[in-house]
Design a protein around this motif. Structure first.
Motif, short mmCIF file in Angstrom:
data_model
loop_
_atom_site.label_atom_id
_atom_site.label_comp_id
_atom_site.label_asym_id
_atom_site.label_seq_id
_atom_site.Cartn_x
_atom_site.Cartn_y
_atom_site.Cartn_z
N ASN A 1 15.53 -6.62 -12.17
CA ASN A 1 15.26 -7.69 -12.51
C ASN A 1 14.68 -7.86 -13.78
OD1 ASN A 1 15.86 -8.71 -9.88
ND2 ASN A 1 13.98 -8.59 -8.94
N GLU A 2 13.63 -6.96 -14.09
CA GLU A 2 13.16 -7.16 -15.67
C GLU A 2 14.07 -6.88 -16.55
OE1 GLU A 2 10.08 -7.62 -18.12
OE2 GLU A 2 9.95 -7.82 -16.04
N ILE A 3 15.05 -6.00 -16.52
CA ILE A 3 16.20 -5.91 -17.53
C ILE A 3 16.82 -7.10 -17.56
CG2 ILE A 3 18.45 -4.45 -17.87
CD1 ILE A 3 17.11 -2.04 -17.05
N ASP A 4 17.37 -7.82 -16.51
CA ASP A 4 17.98 -9.19 -16.44
C ASP A 4 17.26 -10.08 -17.20
OD1 ASP A 4 20.19 -7.90 -14.86
OD2 ASP A 4 19.76 -9.03 -12.99
N ASP A 5 15.81 -10.36 -16.87
CA ASP A 5 15.04 -11.37 -17.28
C ASP A 5 15.00 -11.14 -18.88
OD1 ASP A 5 14.66 -12.53 -14.99
OD2 ASP A 5 12.53 -11.54 -14.80
N ARG A 6 15.25 -9.84 -19.46
CA ARG A 6 14.86 -9.81 -20.74
C ARG A 6 16.45 -9.73 -21.44
NH1 ARG A 6 10.37 -6.95 -22.88
NH2 ARG A 6 8.69 -7.04 -21.18
N GLY A 7 17.64 -9.76 -20.74
CA GLY A 7 18.86 -9.98 -21.39
C GLY A 7 19.25 -8.83 -22.09
N PHE A 8 19.04 -7.61 -21.78
CA PHE A 8 19.33 -6.52 -22.48
C PHE A 8 20.84 -6.22 -22.61
CE2 PHE A 8 15.39 -3.87 -21.47
CZ PHE A 8 14.68 -4.42 -22.38
N ASP B 1 0.84 -1.28 0.05
CA ASP B 1 -0.01 0.20 -0.04
C ASP B 1 1.07 1.18 -0.04
OD1 ASP B 1 -2.40 1.51 0.05
OD2 ASP B 1 -2.43 1.35 2.31
N PHE B 2 0.79 2.09 -1.11
CA PHE B 2 1.55 3.02 -1.08
C PHE B 2 0.91 4.29 -1.95
CE2 PHE B 2 3.40 0.15 -4.25
CZ PHE B 2 3.28 0.94 -5.52
N GLU B 3 1.24 5.49 -2.03
CA GLU B 3 0.49 6.52 -2.58
C GLU B 3 1.14 6.84 -4.03
OE1 GLU B 3 -0.59 11.10 -2.11
OE2 GLU B 3 0.18 9.94 -0.33
N VAL B 4 0.64 6.97 -5.04
CA VAL B 4 1.30 7.17 -6.30
C VAL B 4 1.47 8.80 -6.43
CG1 VAL B 4 0.91 7.17 -8.89
CG2 VAL B 4 0.57 5.01 -7.57
N LEU B 5 2.56 9.29 -6.62
CA LEU B 5 2.81 10.70 -6.76
C LEU B 5 2.96 11.15 -8.08
CD1 LEU B 5 4.94 10.81 -3.41
CD2 LEU B 5 2.56 11.45 -3.70
N ASP C 1 19.99 2.29 -4.55
CA ASP C 1 20.30 0.87 -4.60
C ASP C 1 19.08 0.27 -3.39
OD1 ASP C 1 21.85 1.33 -6.77
OD2 ASP C 1 23.74 0.56 -5.79
N GLY C 2 18.71 -0.73 -3.72
CA GLY C 2 18.05 -1.32 -2.51
C GLY C 2 16.47 -0.65 -2.58
N SER C 3 16.07 0.12 -3.23
CA SER C 3 14.78 0.62 -3.35
C SER C 3 13.98 -0.61 -4.32
CB SER C 3 14.57 1.75 -3.75
OG SER C 3 15.14 1.94 -5.10
N PHE C 4 12.64 -0.77 -3.73
CA PHE C 4 11.89 -1.72 -4.76
C PHE C 4 11.93 -1.38 -6.24
CE2 PHE C 4 8.16 1.07 -4.32
CZ PHE C 4 7.28 0.60 -5.52
N ALA D 1 11.04 8.92 -19.22
CA ALA D 1 11.23 9.05 -17.94
C ALA D 1 9.99 9.20 -17.23
CB ALA D 1 11.84 10.65 -17.70
N ALA D 2 10.04 8.65 -15.97
CA ALA D 2 8.88 8.54 -15.23
C ALA D 2 8.12 9.92 -14.86
CB ALA D 2 9.05 7.74 -13.76
N ASP D 3 6.87 9.86 -15.00
CA ASP D 3 5.88 11.08 -14.70
C ASP D 3 5.14 11.05 -13.43
OD1 ASP D 3 4.06 9.68 -15.66
OD2 ASP D 3 3.59 10.72 -17.22
N GLU D 4 5.48 9.86 -12.77
CA GLU D 4 4.87 9.83 -11.55
C GLU D 4 5.66 8.83 -10.66
OE1 GLU D 4 0.85 8.28 -12.47
OE2 GLU D 4 1.58 6.11 -12.66
N TRP D 5 5.41 8.58 -9.38
CA TRP D 5 6.18 7.90 -8.25
C TRP D 5 5.23 6.77 -7.86
CZ3 TRP D 5 10.88 6.57 -8.08
CH2 TRP D 5 11.37 6.06 -6.92
N PRO D 6 5.50 5.49 -8.02
CA PRO D 6 6.18 4.73 -8.72
C PRO D 6 5.87 4.69 -10.07
CG PRO D 6 5.41 3.29 -7.39
CD PRO D 6 4.77 4.45 -7.05
N ALA D 7 6.87 4.36 -11.08
CA ALA D 7 6.65 4.07 -12.58
C ALA D 7 7.90 3.49 -13.16
CB ALA D 7 6.40 5.52 -13.35
N PHE D 8 7.24 2.66 -14.04
CA PHE D 8 8.36 1.86 -14.52
C PHE D 8 8.65 2.01 -16.25
CE2 PHE D 8 7.11 0.09 -10.58
CZ PHE D 8 8.19 -0.05 -10.06
#
Length: 171
Positions: free
Chosen positions: A66-73, A3-7, A56-59, A148-155
């Motif tokens: 993890n996603e970049i690793d899974d895709r093998g970029f 549970d977190f707020e999207v900013l 580093d260490g943030s979710f 670039a992200a326009d909200e937090w969090p964004a991926f």
């Protein structure tokens, strides 16, 4: 369920497709050591995916790598990250994830400011970090993909990143 707020974040003024990405020199960390390196030295070796991420260490950082690793970029392009984390913290991140990547350390978030993607942290006067952002650069640092992200969090839209890499490397 987390549970977190999207900013909403302030508008980013980052480099766009066709622009030349700013050059910079910072400590670049690999699995064994670090040394001051210019981004242009990295891009000279071929297409480069420049990934800005929170500390580093943030979710979000864990999820992004993890996603970049899974895709093998890293098998298709030079893969470099940038965050406010120290070279020591980057070493720990590289042991756990970010396969094939190297990481620039930018503790004062000066590169984030240069790229227009700084993120002032709520309730922490004078503290800022990098918002998630991705740039695909060629050998002359010309931007071929920008997000670039326009909200937090964004991926990032990883399928779009992958398509841009495929187009750039001729797949």
């Amino acid at each position: 369920m987390v549970d977190f707020e999207v900013l909403s974040l302030p508008e980013a003024t980052h480099p766009e497709v066709g622009d030349t990405a700013p050059d910079f020199t910072r400590p670049l960390v690999n699995g064994e050591y670090w040394e001051d390196t210019a981004l242009s030295t990295v891009t000279d070796a071929g297409p480069t995916l420049l990934v800005f991420h929170p500390m580093d260490g943030s979710f979000p950082t864990t999820y992004i790598w993890n996603e970049i690793d899974d895709r093998g970029f890293a098998s298709d392009v030079q893969l470099v990250g940038v965050s406010i984390s120290s070279p020591y913290e980057h070493g720990a991140l590289l042991e756990e994830r970010a396969d094939g990547a190297r990481l620039f350390s930018d503790p004062a978030a000066e590169i984030a400011e240069q790229y227009g993607i700084e993120n002032p942290l709520d309730g922490m006067t004078g503290v800022r970090e990098h918002r998630p952002a991705v740039f695909l650069l060629d050998e002359s640092r010309t931007v071929h993909y920008a997000w670039a992200a326009d909200e937090w969090p964004a991926f990032p839209e990883y399928d779009a990143v992958e398509a841009a890499i495929d187009e750039r490397v001729g797949r």
